[in-house]
Design a protein around this motif. Structure first.
Motif, short mmCIF file in Angstrom:
data_model
loop_
_atom_site.label_atom_id
_atom_site.label_comp_id
_atom_site.label_asym_id
_atom_site.label_seq_id
_atom_site.Cartn_x
_atom_site.Cartn_y
_atom_site.Cartn_z
N UNK A 30 -2.79 15.28 6.27
CA UNK A 30 -2.98 16.47 5.28
C UNK A 30 -3.74 16.57 4.07
N UNK A 31 -3.52 17.17 3.20
CA UNK A 31 -4.86 17.31 2.60
C UNK A 31 -3.89 16.66 1.12
N UNK A 32 -4.85 16.73 0.11
CA UNK A 32 -3.76 15.85 -0.90
C UNK A 32 -3.14 16.83 -1.99
N UNK A 33 -2.99 18.10 -1.76
CA UNK A 33 -1.97 19.19 -2.52
C UNK A 33 -1.13 19.18 -1.61
N UNK A 34 -0.65 18.65 0.10
CA UNK A 34 0.63 18.29 0.95
C UNK A 34 0.52 17.34 0.72
N UNK A 35 -0.66 16.22 0.43
CA UNK A 35 0.65 14.44 0.38
C UNK A 35 1.78 14.91 -0.48
N UNK A 36 1.01 15.77 -1.98
CA UNK A 36 1.70 15.29 -3.04
C UNK A 36 3.11 16.14 -3.08
N UNK A 37 3.01 17.13 -2.14
CA UNK A 37 4.56 18.08 -1.66
C UNK A 37 5.45 17.15 -0.45
N UNK A 38 4.37 15.78 0.30
CA UNK A 38 4.73 15.11 1.05
C UNK A 38 5.90 14.20 -0.01
N UNK A 39 4.95 13.50 -0.57
CA UNK A 39 5.58 12.52 -1.42
C UNK A 39 6.54 13.28 -2.22
N UNK A 40 7.75 14.38 -2.92
CA UNK A 40 8.23 14.69 -3.03
C UNK A 40 9.65 14.48 -2.11
N UNK A 41 9.53 15.13 -1.29
CA UNK A 41 9.80 15.23 -0.25
C UNK A 41 10.66 13.50 0.55
N UNK A 42 9.70 12.45 0.69
CA UNK A 42 10.06 11.41 0.38
C UNK A 42 10.77 10.60 -0.23
N UNK A 43 10.35 11.15 -1.61
CA UNK A 43 10.98 10.39 -3.04
C UNK A 43 12.76 10.68 -2.87
N UNK A 44 13.01 12.08 -2.29
CA UNK A 44 14.37 12.61 -2.08
C UNK A 44 14.66 11.29 -1.99
N UNK A 45 14.46 10.27 -0.84
CA UNK A 45 15.16 9.89 0.41
C UNK A 45 15.40 8.08 -1.11
N UNK A 46 14.56 8.19 -1.45
CA UNK A 46 14.88 6.57 -2.29
C UNK A 46 15.56 6.55 -3.14
#
Length: 418
Positions: free
Chosen positions: A236-252
């Motif tokens: 994934x690109x840097x922009x997409x990595x930020x999107x993925x981080x928000x998605x994974x953070x919802x599990x935290x």
């Protein structure tokens, strides 16, 4: 003059569903080297919506469906159903007990006369026990179908026949969340021991699909070959990595043990990406706190959970070796990202060795890959073996444990002896 025949009452065609058992039976008969026949492909396309949202497609009762049963005949898409008074009566009772759409309840009693037969002269208490039997049967069949679907989805990504883009990854991640604590959490109505175990397998399969589509193997390869994020087109690109981080953070915040491996996988993904040369927008990536994901993964007992699901996969059907490889890659990526402590009071190394021993045990192809010095995936794990060798005889039990799991096959056995 004969009276005109009343037209069937039209209802939402999405209320209809076919049993998937026969469909999967046909799929199972297709040789892996052959394409499915055209009629089977068309059948799969027709059922696509139910494959994606099967449980959500069972609707709650509503007035429109209830009134539709007053008609002598129903038209559910291309399907026609004669409304029999005795079946209508039982369908309404099924709808009440199961909180299920009236038309879908009628389809159930129409397909399963034993449900109707048991209620004609029975009281509500007796009917409730028929209802319970059917719910158990429905849950069991749904779990069987769900696990088969997860096997197909896993193989599609694992065999590289499909690439996963950002939107697909977020969709799969949302599916995982819905299975854990959302509308697809069928485990809360699973009654039998077999159903509960089947649901555990289902959750583990979706988890490993999410981890596999992070493409940790590609990131490890980029680290090994010193390829920059800009040059590596497979992640994934840097922009997409930020999107993925928000998605994974919802599990935290959920602290669900099943989400622990995903938090760990995301942490090592971040750590590996940060180690790539010529990082684009490195400041943006540095804002992501991968250490906090590791900490949360440890808090929910991620390694213990991984040990548990490995035991499950060893005893289950499906692409077992593929699932083992996903966990192997996760462990290798973790070792490559974070320094392991040799202190006796730190149990992390022991648990990792237990996981690795379970992965490699009885798997000749994995053992051969481990001893292949060109295998960059196994490189970090080989470093553990060499580390234990240097500690000999202090860590002799751990050293022997790992070696014993790596001797499957003649050549691996020779490597262990030498």
């Amino acid at each position: 003059m004969a009276s005109a025949v009343a037209s069937p009452k039209l209802v939402d065609e999405s209320l209809w569903w076919d049993s998937f058992v026969g469909l999967f039976g046909e799929l199972d008969k297709v040789p892996p080297s052959n394409d499915p026949p055209d009629h089977l492909v068309e059948n799969l396309k027709r059922h696509r919506a139910w494959f994606l949202n099967s449980i959500a497609y069972f609707k709650p009762p509503d007035q429109t469906s209830r009134l539709a049963l007053d008609s002598p005949e129903l038209a559910v898409g291309s399907h026609r159903l004669l409304v029999k008074p005795e079946l209508k009566k039982d369908a309404l009772r099924v709808s009440e007990y199961m909180c299920l759409n009236e038309v879908q309840s009628y389809i159930l009693v129409h397909r399963h006369p034993r449900i109707s037969d048991s209620t004609v002269d029975g009281d509500d208490k007796e009917f409730l026990h028929s209802e319970i039997d059917y719910k158990i049967l429905w849950v069991d069949e749904s779990l069987i179908e769900g696990n088969l679907l997860m096997d197909i989805l896993f193989l599609a990504y694992y065999d590289n026949s499909s690439s996963c883009n950002i939107e697909q990854w977020k969709t799969i991640c949302s599916l995982f969340k819905d299975v854990l604590c959302g509308p697809l959490n069928i485990g809360k109505i699973a009654v039998s021991v077999e159903a509960k175990e089947s649901f555990d397998v289902l959750k583990a399969k979706i988890l490993l699909i999410v981890i596999e589509t992070l493409n940790l193997e590609s990131v490890l390869c980029m680290v090994h070959d010193e390829i920059s994020l800009r040059e590596g087109g497979s992640i994934f690109s840097v922009t997409e990595i930020k999107e993925l981080d928000a998605q994974v953070s919802s599990f935290a915040d959920s602290y669900a043990v099943e989400a622990g491996p995903l938090l760990l996988a995301w942490a090592v993904f971040q750590c590996l990406v940060l180690s790539l040369p010529e990082r684009n927008n490195s400041t943006t990536l540095m804002e992501i706190d991968h250490i906090s994901f590791v900490r949360q993964a440890f808090e929910v007992g991620t390694f213990d959970y991984l040990l548990g699901i490995l035991h499950i996969f060893k005893d289950s059907d499906g692409p077992t070796s593929g699932f083992l490889c996903v966990v192997r890659t996760l462990m290798s990526a973790f070792v490559a990202s974070y320094e392991l402590s040799l202190e006796k009071e730190d149990e992390t190394l022991i648990k990792i060795l237990d996981i690795l021993s379970l992965i490699y045990h009885g798997q000749e192809s994995l053992a051969m890959q481990f001893w292949d010095k060109d295998s960059f995936i196994d490189g970090p794990i080989r470093s553990i073996l060499y580390m234990l060798e240097k500690e000999y005889p202090i860590r002799i039990s751990e050293f022997v444990l790992l070696l014993s799991a790596l001797c499957e096959g003649s050549w691996p056995a020779e490597c262990v002896c030498s």
